[in-house]
Each structure stands twice: as C-alpha cells, then as structure tokens.
Design a protein around this motif. Structure first.
Motif, PDB file in Angstrom:
ATOM      1  N   CYS A 263      45.516  44.448  33.734  1.00 46.32           N
ATOM      2  CA  CYS A 263      44.893  44.007  34.422  1.00 46.32           C
ATOM      3  C   CYS A 263      45.784  43.421  35.845  1.00 46.32           C
ATOM      4  O   CYS A 263      46.218  42.912  35.333  1.00 46.32           O
ATOM      5  CB  CYS A 263      43.602  42.870  34.090  1.00 46.32           C
ATOM      6  SG  CYS A 263      42.869  42.218  35.165  1.00 46.32           S
ATOM      7  N   HIS A 265      45.364  41.215  37.261  1.00 49.18           N
ATOM      8  CA  HIS A 265      45.094  40.121  38.217  1.00 49.18           C
ATOM      9  C   HIS A 265      46.342  39.455  37.602  1.00 49.18           C
ATOM     10  O   HIS A 265      47.457  38.400  37.689  1.00 49.18           O
ATOM     11  CB  HIS A 265      43.503  39.588  37.670  1.00 49.18           C
ATOM     12  CG  HIS A 265      43.259  38.352  37.683  1.00 49.18           C
ATOM     13  ND1 HIS A 265      42.413  37.467  37.449  1.00 49.18           N
ATOM     14  CD2 HIS A 265      43.780  37.427  38.338  1.00 49.18           C
ATOM     15  CE1 HIS A 265      43.196  35.890  37.471  1.00 49.18           C
ATOM     16  NE2 HIS A 265      43.685  36.030  38.429  1.00 49.18           N
ATOM     17  N   SER A 288      37.141  41.844  37.958  1.00 45.26           N
ATOM     18  CA  SER A 288      37.286  42.513  38.523  1.00 45.26           C
ATOM     19  C   SER A 288      37.332  44.097  38.791  1.00 45.26           C
ATOM     20  O   SER A 288      37.295  44.281  37.274  1.00 45.26           O
ATOM     21  CB  SER A 288      39.385  42.315  39.058  1.00 45.26           C
ATOM     22  OG  SER A 288      39.549  40.881  39.185  1.00 45.26           O
ATOM     23  N   TRP A 290      37.716  48.127  39.689  1.00 45.16           N
ATOM     24  CA  TRP A 290      38.198  49.047  40.496  1.00 45.16           C
ATOM     25  C   TRP A 290      38.283  50.552  40.427  1.00 45.16           C
ATOM     26  O   TRP A 290      38.022  51.219  39.434  1.00 45.16           O
ATOM     27  CB  TRP A 290      39.804  49.222  39.847  1.00 45.16           C
ATOM     28  CG  TRP A 290      40.865  48.343  40.561  1.00 45.16           C
ATOM     29  CD1 TRP A 290      41.707  47.915  42.006  1.00 45.16           C
ATOM     30  CD2 TRP A 290      41.172  47.436  38.518  1.00 45.16           C
ATOM     31  NE1 TRP A 290      41.941  46.504  40.961  1.00 45.16           N
ATOM     32  CE2 TRP A 290      42.057  45.397  40.266  1.00 45.16           C
ATOM     33  CE3 TRP A 290      40.324  46.698  38.128  1.00 45.16           C
ATOM     34  CZ2 TRP A 290      41.964  44.435  39.289  1.00 45.16           C
ATOM     35  CZ3 TRP A 290      40.511  45.241  37.419  1.00 45.16           C
ATOM     36  CH2 TRP A 290      41.367  44.284  37.935  1.00 45.16           C
ATOM     37  N   LEU A 297      40.521  48.306  44.493  1.00 39.57           N
ATOM     38  CA  LEU A 297      39.861  47.224  44.389  1.00 39.57           C
ATOM     39  C   LEU A 297      38.924  47.487  44.577  1.00 39.57           C
ATOM     40  O   LEU A 297      38.635  48.197  45.968  1.00 39.57           O
ATOM     41  CB  LEU A 297      41.372  46.607  44.840  1.00 39.57           C
ATOM     42  CG  LEU A 297      40.391  45.116  44.696  1.00 39.57           C
ATOM     43  CD1 LEU A 297      40.151  44.678  42.539  1.00 39.57           C
ATOM     44  CD2 LEU A 297      41.392  44.027  45.391  1.00 39.57           C
ATOM     45  N   ASP A 299      36.176  44.622  43.873  1.00 41.67           N
ATOM     46  CA  ASP A 299      35.761  43.477  43.982  1.00 41.67           C
ATOM     47  C   ASP A 299      37.307  42.643  42.879  1.00 41.67           C
ATOM     48  O   ASP A 299      37.799  42.788  42.235  1.00 41.67           O
ATOM     49  CB  ASP A 299      34.716  43.049  42.338  1.00 41.67           C
ATOM     50  CG  ASP A 299      33.541  42.349  43.208  1.00 41.67           C
ATOM     51  OD1 ASP A 299      34.202  40.922  44.197  1.00 41.67           O
ATOM     52  OD2 ASP A 299      32.435  41.684  42.621  1.00 41.67           O
ATOM     53  N   TRP A 300      37.559  41.315  43.577  1.00 44.25           N
ATOM     54  CA  TRP A 300      38.002  40.912  42.561  1.00 44.25           C
ATOM     55  C   TRP A 300      38.231  38.847  41.896  1.00 44.25           C
ATOM     56  O   TRP A 300      37.646  38.204  42.960  1.00 44.25           O
ATOM     57  CB  TRP A 300      39.381  40.058  43.864  1.00 44.25           C
ATOM     58  CG  TRP A 300      40.609  39.598  43.488  1.00 44.25           C
ATOM     59  CD1 TRP A 300      41.228  38.280  43.557  1.00 44.25           C
ATOM     60  CD2 TRP A 300      41.868  40.265  42.902  1.00 44.25           C
ATOM     61  NE1 TRP A 300      42.589  38.146  43.564  1.00 44.25           N
ATOM     62  CE2 TRP A 300      43.192  39.033  43.050  1.00 44.25           C
ATOM     63  CE3 TRP A 300      42.170  41.521  41.910  1.00 44.25           C
ATOM     64  CZ2 TRP A 300      44.152  39.266  41.647  1.00 44.25           C
ATOM     65  CZ3 TRP A 300      42.911  41.295  41.719  1.00 44.25           C
ATOM     66  CH2 TRP A 300      44.079  40.964  41.328  1.00 44.25           C
ATOM     67  N   CYS A 301      38.100  38.824  40.900  1.00 51.13           N
ATOM     68  CA  CYS A 301      37.810  37.950  40.330  1.00 51.13           C
ATOM     69  C   CYS A 301      35.970  37.374  40.424  1.00 51.13           C
ATOM     70  O   CYS A 301      36.278  35.964  40.603  1.00 51.13           O
ATOM     71  CB  CYS A 301      39.091  37.133  39.872  1.00 51.13           C
ATOM     72  SG  CYS A 301      40.310  37.275  39.874  1.00 51.13           S
ATOM     73  N   GLY A 312      41.874  33.411  41.009  1.00 56.11           N
ATOM     74  CA  GLY A 312      42.062  34.912  41.700  1.00 56.11           C
ATOM     75  C   GLY A 312      42.690  34.046  43.112  1.00 56.11           C
ATOM     76  O   GLY A 312      43.249  35.546  44.221  1.00 56.11           O
ATOM     77  N   LYS A 317      45.764  40.124  45.551  1.00 54.82           N
ATOM     78  CA  LYS A 317      45.407  40.953  44.950  1.00 54.82           C
ATOM     79  C   LYS A 317      45.925  42.010  45.400  1.00 54.82           C
ATOM     80  O   LYS A 317      46.279  42.774  45.906  1.00 54.82           O
ATOM     81  CB  LYS A 317      43.696  41.323  46.418  1.00 54.82           C
ATOM     82  CG  LYS A 317      42.752  40.450  46.121  1.00 54.82           C
ATOM     83  CD  LYS A 317      41.988  40.479  47.208  1.00 54.82           C
ATOM     84  CE  LYS A 317      41.015  38.958  47.184  1.00 54.82           C
ATOM     85  NZ  LYS A 317      40.184  39.080  48.465  1.00 54.82           N
TER      86      LYS A 317
END
Ligand code: FES
Length: 366
Positions: A263, A265, A288, A290, A297, A299-301, A312, A317
C-alpha cells in the motif's frame, strides 16, 4: 520528603541554594507570586530523572543495537534525522508526540506550584505489576533509589551532550568505547560521544557490502505460475516476481490486472484482505482506494474515523504502482512485466540516502 532523609547531616537538608525555601519568599517583592513550592520542584526533578533514565539507556543501546529493516543510525545525534527521512519513522515520531501530549495533559501537576497538589509528586498511580503490594516492599527505599538513579541519569545525559558538542569537555568519556562511528577508511574513529580516539579505525560496515551506484531498470516478463482461468472475478493473488511484490487479480467485470502489493500509504501488504469493487482496489487497513487500470488515487485513508485521516496527513498521497499483465502465448500462464533490478535500485538508493545523511557519500540524495 523522600531524598531529604537518611543521608543528610544531623537532620539538616542539603540545599545550599535554598530551593526548598523559595516558596516562602513569595510576595517579598512587589507582592507577586513568583516562586514554586517544593512540590513542583520535586515533580519536575522526578520527571526529568525518569526521562533521562530512558534517554541514557536509549542513547547507549541504539549505538550498538538497531532493528533490522528500520532506519539505521548509530550516532544518537543524527538518529532523529534518519527517522524523519523514513515515512514510517515520521509516523512513529507523531505517535510518540501525541502519546506524550496526552500523558502530560492527564498527569499535569495542578496546584503543585502553590503546594496544594492532590497527589504525591511523581506518584502517577501507575504500578501495573503491583510491586507495591508485594510483601516486604519498602516504598520509601524504592523512591529514594529512583530519585538517585534519576539524578545520575540527568548527569549522564548532560555529560553525553557536553562531550558531543565540546569534545574533550568530559575527560572520563574521551577514552570510552565509540558510540558514534564514522565511515571512511581514513576517518579517525570518534570515541564515546564524538571525541577522537587514536588507533581504533575500523573498516566501514556498509560500503563494502552495498552499492550506491545508479542502477538502470531491466524489464522482463515473468510467469506467475497460474492461469487467467484460475482467477475468479474480484479474486487477488500475491506473488513475488524478480524481487517485486505484486498483486494479480480480476475486476468485477473479469478484466485481468496487476498492481503493487504494498500500500502506498504505509507499505503494508494489500493481499491481507484488500477488496476489489468494480475496477477499484481498497486497502484493508485505512480504506485508501485506487483505480486498478491506471493507479489513480480515489480516496486517501478515510477510515477508521479520526485515526485514518490523521495517519494519512503525515504521508504524501501517492498513486498505486501498476504492472502490465498478460496471458502467456505458450501454456496460458499469466505473465507480468517487472523491473528485475527494482530491488537492487531500491537498496542502492536506500544506502545512498543513509550514507548521505551521515555525510559519507556524495550528498546528492537530498
Ligand atoms: S496502509 Fe493502506 S491505507 Fe493505510
């Protein structure tokens, strides 16, 4: 008060600067409350002592033992920089800072300044192993031991810092075994805390074993060992191909894809429970997501609430790594195109960064 007991002269407290009498001098000048009560001073002394006991053990231990796979920096003076240079290390620093802030808030010695704290200085009520309940436990003796060790540790840490900044300023440390080792065959080996000790130069531990050269990509199609028909829609399979961790899978519509397994992240393996929804892959840890086609991407965390977005924040990102995948012409095995030099290039870059951080390479990493 503990520490003003058995080792004082004829009942006289050793306090040449009169700290214990400061509080009584309040309002002497301009009717202003200026000086702290001895409760506050003892709380501060114990806290500094405890911090320094941990610091001293940490400074000495990390000079000799380091956790494999984590940032390596034997010089305690530069260790924090090596930590900040690593995304997971940065997150660790944030976690430690948040933890300290919470503890400081919870145990703030309210009213200690005026001598009206509702607990004994340093008594946080924390005794998880129930030492105080053991028969024969002498609380006062242990408190005195802690106080003395804390004072000693404060002097120890102050000495390490002085010797580092002003080599030779603590003569006892000048000949001690090296804590901060420098690389380079011709470089003199610093003794304990930075002073130079003659005649103990050792060969560098890293340069002989690892390269810091620029490694060029070497793309190759590598068989995964299974066929497209072995995979059901939304199924994922992790494989290591030429040193690269990848995740081969199918979208809900049955289209074959291959993405990096780690990941972007925190570098955790997505094979541990990632979901494929439509043509999107969702990391099991903080959610998160993808696009599997181009790694974009989405959505992030987002989860869990508060913690996910907080973790996050400290990490940039990133897109998800995408690999070309196909069904082999002979036999139908899925093949993935990977850079078989990726591991070597990563290691070269890693060592270049570490050596640059120590001022031992060409300084172009940063
Ligand atoms: S580790 Fe994957 S989203 Fe945090």
């Amino acid at each position: 008060m503990v520490g003003a007991g058995p080792e004082i002269n004829d009942g006289e407290i050793w306090d040449p600067l009169g700290f214990s009498k400061l509080f009584d001098r309040n309002f002497d000048f301009n009717m202003v409350m200026t000086y702290p009560h001895v409760q506050w001073l003892r709380e501060a002394e114990l806290k500094h002592g405890r911090v320094c006991m941990l610091a001293f053990v940490g400074m000495v231990t990390q000079s000799f033992f380091q956790i494999p796979g984590e940032p390596q920096e034997p010089n305690y003076w530069k260790a924090l920089d090596a930590c900040y240079a690593d995304p997971v290390g940065r997150l660790g620093v944030v976690q430690i800072s948040v933890f300290i802030a919470l503890m400081e808030g919870k145990y703030f010695p309210e009213d200690a300044w005026v001598g009206q704290m509702d607990r004994e200085p340093g008594d946080l009520g924390w005794d998880p192993l129930k030492f105080a309940k053991k028969p024969g436990f002498d609380l006062q003796e242990k408190q005195l031991t802690e106080l003395k060790n804390g004072r000693l540790a404060m002097m120890g840490v102050a000495s390490l810092a002085c010797e580092h900044v002003l080599p030779g300023s603590v003569p006892l440390l000048s000949g001690a075994p090296a804590l901060a080792r420098e690389a380079g065959p011709a470089a003199p080996v610093p003794a304990f805390c930075g002073a130079t000790a003659a005649g103990r130069a050792k060969a560098p531990r890293t340069q002989a074993k690892y390269t810091t050269q620029t490694i060029l990509p070497a793309l190759a199609w590598i068989k995964t060992g299974f066929k497209e028909s072995d995979l059901a829609p939304t199924e994922l399979r992790a494989v290591n191909l030429g040193g690269v961790d990848v995740l081969v899978g199918k979208t809900e519509a049955g289209k074959l894809f291959c993405v990096g397994n780690l990941c972007p992240h925190l570098g955790t393996p997505m094979s541990e429970g990632a979901d494929v929804i439509g043509d999107t892959i969702v990391c099991p840890l903080h959610g998160s997501s993808w696009k599997v086609g181009d790694g974009e991407l989405i959505d992030w965390c987002p989860s869990p609430p508060i913690i996910g977005p907080l973790t996050g924040l400290v990490i940039e990102k990133k897109k998800l790594a995408i690999f070309e995948a196909r069904s082999g012409f002979f036999g139908g095995d899925i093949e993935v195109q990977v850079d078989t030099n990726a591991k070597k290039a990563y290691e070269a870059d890693y060592w270049k960064g570490i050596l640059d951080a120590q001022g031992k390479n060409d300084g172009t990493y940063y």
